[in-house]
Design an enzyme around this catalytic site. Structure first.
Site, mmCIF file in Angstrom:
data_model
loop_
_atom_site.group_PDB
_atom_site.id
_atom_site.type_symbol
_atom_site.label_atom_id
_atom_site.label_comp_id
_atom_site.label_asym_id
_atom_site.label_seq_id
_atom_site.Cartn_x
_atom_site.Cartn_y
_atom_site.Cartn_z
ATOM 1 N N HIS A 1 -9.859 1.264 -0.325
ATOM 2 C CA HIS A 1 -8.332 1.686 -0.441
ATOM 3 C C HIS A 1 -7.584 0.951 -1.186
ATOM 4 O O HIS A 1 -8.117 0.088 -1.632
ATOM 5 C CB HIS A 1 -8.237 0.858 0.891
ATOM 6 C CG HIS A 1 -6.728 0.482 1.513
ATOM 7 N ND1 HIS A 1 -5.952 1.450 0.298
ATOM 8 C CD2 HIS A 1 -6.133 0.045 2.256
ATOM 9 C CE1 HIS A 1 -4.304 1.337 0.405
ATOM 10 N NE2 HIS A 1 -4.702 0.750 2.451
ATOM 11 N N HIS B 1 -3.043 8.320 5.844
ATOM 12 C CA HIS B 1 -2.867 6.525 5.349
ATOM 13 C C HIS B 1 -4.801 6.239 5.499
ATOM 14 O O HIS B 1 -5.052 5.712 4.898
ATOM 15 C CB HIS B 1 -2.216 5.347 5.889
ATOM 16 C CG HIS B 1 -2.007 4.434 5.660
ATOM 17 N ND1 HIS B 1 -1.839 4.657 3.741
ATOM 18 C CD2 HIS B 1 -1.725 3.322 6.017
ATOM 19 C CE1 HIS B 1 -2.058 3.067 3.734
ATOM 20 N NE2 HIS B 1 -2.271 2.482 4.360
ATOM 21 N N LYS C 1 -10.164 7.933 2.837
ATOM 22 C CA LYS C 1 -9.914 6.254 2.062
ATOM 23 C C LYS C 1 -11.719 6.132 1.754
ATOM 24 O O LYS C 1 -12.061 5.100 1.213
ATOM 25 C CB LYS C 1 -9.438 5.334 2.524
ATOM 26 C CG LYS C 1 -8.078 5.222 2.164
ATOM 27 C CD LYS C 1 -7.390 4.533 2.486
ATOM 28 C CE LYS C 1 -5.812 3.710 2.344
ATOM 29 N NZ LYS C 1 -5.221 5.155 2.491
ATOM 30 N N GLU D 1 -0.934 5.415 13.267
ATOM 31 C CA GLU D 1 -0.537 6.690 12.473
ATOM 32 C C GLU D 1 -1.018 7.429 13.484
ATOM 33 O O GLU D 1 -0.614 8.762 13.415
ATOM 34 C CB GLU D 1 -1.349 6.544 11.948
ATOM 35 C CG GLU D 1 -1.389 8.015 10.692
ATOM 36 C CD GLU D 1 -1.861 7.979 9.672
ATOM 37 O OE1 GLU D 1 -1.901 8.178 8.542
ATOM 38 O OE2 GLU D 1 -3.114 6.673 9.100
ATOM 39 N N PHE E 1 2.437 -3.038 3.936
ATOM 40 C CA PHE E 1 3.049 -4.748 5.008
ATOM 41 C C PHE E 1 3.982 -4.633 4.495
ATOM 42 O O PHE E 1 4.717 -3.648 3.618
ATOM 43 C CB PHE E 1 2.680 -5.610 4.105
ATOM 44 C CG PHE E 1 0.956 -6.834 3.758
ATOM 45 C CD1 PHE E 1 0.082 -5.887 5.147
ATOM 46 C CD2 PHE E 1 0.348 -7.507 3.022
ATOM 47 C CE1 PHE E 1 -1.343 -6.652 4.769
ATOM 48 C CE2 PHE E 1 -0.222 -7.596 3.500
ATOM 49 C CZ PHE E 1 -1.449 -7.785 4.229
ATOM 50 N N CYS F 1 0.731 -1.487 -0.275
ATOM 51 C CA CYS F 1 -0.434 0.432 0.334
ATOM 52 C C CYS F 1 0.843 1.142 0.033
ATOM 53 O O CYS F 1 0.188 2.437 -0.610
ATOM 54 C CB CYS F 1 -0.880 -0.091 1.476
ATOM 55 S SG CYS F 1 -1.636 -1.439 1.219
#
Length: 732
Positions: free
Chosen positions: A326, A291, A321, A302, A384, A157
């Site tokens: 996403h 994010h 998002k 975050e 990831f 991502c």
């Protein structure tokens, strides 16, 4: 070097919310969401939970007929970006490149091949032609006639954001004047089922980032491309500068394959790196596009990072998002477009879906779009493997403060190799669901995995184990050194991905395999190397067919050159896989000369001033694309412009692999010999290791050894069947 400062002159975007910036922004102002029931494929286990699916016919939008769904999305965004920038690609073709993030690639189309094979026993392999994550780059570069440095980034991502940052670094280093940078990913059954198996998806149908009642992410698909130019180039052609890319930072948690660091340490490091490069203080940031996936752990981590960076004065922030879903590798690029538009329109985007503060977060995002004076904004992207990236965009009228890239030769201070034994050939049986067969291969010699931990031996795929062991052989861990990792791979973790998808199709999603999914991504080897060695700098998985290793080498060397790492690991890793073997034989790829192989090679790189014994020095790395028909003189001129040929005695190439490339390689050696007035030695390596995408990493080890033995400069020259090229110069 203000004239090399990266500026944004064009934008192209396609998403579930619309195609084109004006339509998308109008929908955001109106508070619309692009989430709608899934129709692209059937899901027996999870139904039609709303996703950010693009329902327009891509062909009607002008997309080419050939290519995967991801390829076509990338092409549409690139076309619109070029138009937006009023860019004549023909006038600067050799100095214009393409750098796109991609994590799904052609998986959606490959799933059709596997479904037909498993359910009906038919081998209809055509949909796999565009499986690779680098295919969108190839399509865009070929369609628009671009021959500058081009490759893909596959770091889940964070891919799109890292692609944008790397494109800026290519411009600042002088390798390109213009870059098309961004990301593209389509929906796919694999990622859909994979994230569901990890219990990370909002089952109620709408993600609620940072909300106390959030239940997970919502999927999406799309693409965004930015035209990034050196300021001097943009001004010379009279381009309108939309914004500046003033800062970027990348880091790795080195903590866990899927979960973020609980305190957001990696996210904080990426944001600090972006501020440091932009020479800004936290107080200068007027808005953060978070994010914000809507998952429990990610949003908390975050938020902690934001509070650590900004203290009690966290600027207005939001996750967008729920507008798009996403979009994985495309998310950082789409959100970069959102940030640039926020600057241009002086408006702050809202965080739809939020209604209640989570005590574990203690922050409230923007709930409504509002106008506000903005000069600098930040965009966060995390993936990831604890892979983090942050970008800072500034208004066009700001004074650039980005640092120039110093000239800096890099030393090779270690090499780790897991490879086939020379001249060894064995038979590999092809297993179901493919028709039974046997194919000659050059497989790696058995390697001792006893030094791996029990968890590594049990849970990690063979290709990832190979990468870790090669990295350990090249690098002596030193916690005081800042370490970056870039591991190139052409196909990624094919075996792990195949096991996951086969199970998915065979059992109709009834028994998902959550432990397999994280290991199927391209950046699994790089991420696990970072975890194993505690490497918290840039963590990247470039992919570009036969020049995947050189793409990683450039990234690794650049991290040292710009002062973001003390040492860096540059690797290449690919594995034998039954599908690649069987389809390759069906398509006539394998013969007595072209025998499939595999290997893992990792080089430890140190700055020239490091107090370490050096095996050799890397004095040049260049990337690009060659023209068809192949012009050996043009290629020799390209090489001569990058290196001092008077010192070169040997060229190492990928000849004796793909037979189609033998004649071009030989022709370049002849042209270089004319340049130097003496016959250069032509050394090859694929006769020993076999043919695989990252095989040039073996070539690199051969070149290092030749430079040491002969005390001369050695060229490593690599061509890709799909048009990529790379040059590396190694000196003693």
């Amino acid at each position: 070097m203000a004239d090399r400062s990266p500026v944004i002159t064009g934008l192209g975007v396609i998403s579930a919310l619309g195609s084109g910036i004006d339509d998308i922004w109008s929908a955001m102002v109106a508070g619309q969401s692009g989430l709608k029931p899934l129709t692209l494929f059937q899901s027996t286990r999870y139904g039609q939970i709303p996703v950010g699916e693009i329902t327009h016919d891509l062909a009607e939008l002008g997309a080419p007929l050939h290519g995967s769904r991801s390829d076509k999305l990338a092409w549409l965004a690139a076309r619109d970006a070029i138009r937006s920038a009023n860019l004549d690609t023909r006038s600067a073709a050799d100095r214009t490149g393409v750098l796109l993030g991609s994590s799904v690639g052609g998986t959606h189309d490959t799933e059709r091949f596997l479904t037909t094979l498993i359910k009906h026993g038919k081998v209809l392999a055509r949909p796999t032609r565009f499986h690779e994550c680098s295919a969108p780059v190839d399509l865009v570069a070929e369609s628009f006639g671009l021959f500058g440095p081009s490759f893909a980034i596959s770091t889940a991502c964070s891919s799109g954001a890292i692609a944008i940052a790397t494109a800026a670094e290519l411009i600042q280093s002088g390798q390109a004047d213009v870059m098309l940078a961004g990301g593209a990913d389509s929906l796919s059954h694999t990622t859909w089922a994979g994230f569901h198996s990890l219990l990370l998806v909002d089952m109620q149908g709408g993600c609620k980032p940072f909300d106390a009642a959030r239940g997970g992410m919502s999927f999406g698909e799309g693409a965004a491309v930015l035209i990034i130019e050196a300021e001097e180039h943009a001004r010379k052609r009279g381009a309108t500068i939309l914004a500046r890319l003033t800062g970027w930072g990348a880091s790795c948690d080195a903590h866990h394959v899927t979960a973020p660091h609980p305190e957001g340490a990696g996210a904080l490091a990426a944001m600090q790196g972006a501020l440091r490069r932009a020479q800004l203080a936290p107080t200068h940031i007027g808005y953060v596009n978070a994010h914000g996936t809507g998952t429990r752990d990610n949003d908390v981590a975050e938020a902690k990072a934001l509070k650590s960076l900004f203290g009690a004065n966290v600027p207005p922030f939001s996750s967008t998002k729920r507008f798009f879903g996403h979009t994985l590798a495309a998310s950082g690029a789409i959100e970069a477009v959102v940030c640039i538009e926020a600057l241009r329109r002086q408006q702050l985007p809202a965080n739809p879906g939020f209604s209640e503060i989570d005590p574990a977060i203690g922050l409230s995002p923007l709930t409504k779009m509002r106008s506000e004076e903005l000069t600098h904004v930040m965009s966060n992207s995390f993936g990831f493997g604890g892979n983090n990236a942050a970008l800072i965009f500034s208004t066009a009228d700001t004074v650039p403060q980005t640092r120039p890239t110093p000239s800096n030769h890099t030393s090779v201070t270690g090499l780790g190799i897991i490879a086939p034994e020379k001249h060894s050939v064995s038979e590999r049986a092809i297993q179901p669901p493919l028709p039974p067969d046997s194919i000659k291969v050059r497989a790696c010699a058995p390697f001792d995995a006893a030094t791996l931990t029990p968890n590594q031996r049990r849970r990690l795929s063979r290709i990832t184990q190979m990468a870790i062991l090669a990295a350990r052989r090249s690098h002596a861990a030193d916690p005081s050194k800042r370490l970056a990792v870039a591991v190139g791979t052409g196909f990624g973790c094919l075996d792990e991905g195949a096991i996951f998808i086969e199970n998915l199709i065979t059992k109709d999603e009834a028994e998902p395999m959550p432990t397999r999914f994280p290991g199927s991504v391209h950046n699994a080897p790089a991420g696990q190397v970072a975890i194993d060695l505690g490497a918290r700098g840039l963590n990247s998985a470039p992919t570009m067919g036969e020049i995947s290793f050189e793409s990683a080498l450039w990234q690794a060397i650049n991290q040292i050159a710009i002062g973001e790492a003390d040492e860096a690991l540059a690797g290449g890793v690919d594995e034998l896989n039954k599908y690649a073997l069987s389809i390759g034989k069906r398509w006539g790829f394998w013969n007595e000369q072209t025998i499939p192989g595999e290997a893992a090679v990792v080089a430890n790189l140190s700055g020239a001033s490091a107090n370490k014994p050096s095996l050799a020095r890397v004095t040049a790395v260049r990337l690009g694309r060659y023209r068809r028909p192949f012009d050996a003189k043009r290629e020799a001129d390209w090489i001569a412009a990058a290196v001092d040929l008077s010192k070169v005695n040997v060229m190492v190439s990928g000849a004796k692999g793909w037979s189609e490339l033998d004649a071009p390689y030989n022709a370049v050696v002849e042209e270089l010999s004319r340049h130097t007035g003496r016959a250069l030695t032509h050394q090859t390596y694929k006769q020993d290791c076999g043919e695989f995408y990252s095989a040039s990493a073996i070539g690199f080890s051969v070149a290092v050894e030749l430079a040491r033995q002969q005390q001369c400069s050695v060229l490593l020259y690599t061509l890709s069947l799909r048009g990529g090229k790379a040059l590396c110069c190694i000196e003693p």
